[in-house]
Scaffold this active site. Structure first.
Site, short mmCIF file in Angstrom:
data_model
loop_
_atom_site.label_atom_id
_atom_site.label_comp_id
_atom_site.label_asym_id
_atom_site.label_seq_id
_atom_site.Cartn_x
_atom_site.Cartn_y
_atom_site.Cartn_z
N SER A 294 -13.32 11.81 43.40
CA SER A 294 -12.19 10.76 43.82
C SER A 294 -12.00 11.15 44.93
CB SER A 294 -11.48 10.38 42.66
OG SER A 294 -10.85 11.90 42.37
N LYS B 271 -4.89 14.04 44.91
CA LYS B 271 -4.83 12.75 45.37
C LYS B 271 -4.19 12.55 46.43
CE LYS B 271 -7.00 11.96 41.28
NZ LYS B 271 -8.48 11.38 41.52
#
Length: 129
Positions: free
Chosen positions: A23, A62
């Site tokens: 991701s 993230k």
């Protein structure tokens, strides 16, 4: 999702974690190792280690996008392979464990990812700028 294995020692000021998943491509790759500064101040553009608000047993790497009511909005650099705030909403401040400072690449030729085994800064390629 890019998870961090070995990031369970948040009581220390510094820690290491191994990236799993895609991701955060192209900035962080599966198998990369990162240095985390726990309880560091964060700002938009930083890569952070967070706990998922809906599944706090899961830690994730993230990028901080912005501050919103209820916490930080975090996104993966690779939106097609990321589970992030678009799914679970803002991450409350107390679930932001730390800021990622450096990465050491793995894989590639010679087992060092082509960087000679050096620790690189994280965040140089901020997709939100």
């Amino acid at each position: 999702m890019a998870r961090a294995r070995g990031a369970h020692r948040a009581w220390l000021p510094w820690g290491f974690a191994v990236v799993t998943g895609g991701s955060m491509l192209p900035n962080l790759r599966d198998g990369d190792r990162v240095v985390i500064r726990y309880r560091a101040a964060v700002r938009p553009g930083d890569v952070v280690l967070v706990r998922r608000p809906d599944r706090p047993e899961v830690t994730m790497l993230k990028r901080v996008s912005e501050r919103r009511p209820g916490g930080w909005w975090v996104l993966g650099d690779n939106p097609y392979r990321s589970t992030d705030s678009r799914e679970f909403g803002p991450v409350p401040e107390d679930l932001v464990l730390g800021r990622v400072l450096r990465v050491r690449r793995t894989g590639g030729t010679g087992g060092n990812g082509g960087n000679g085994g050096k620790w690189e800064r994280v965040g140089a390629e901020n997709p939100f700028e």
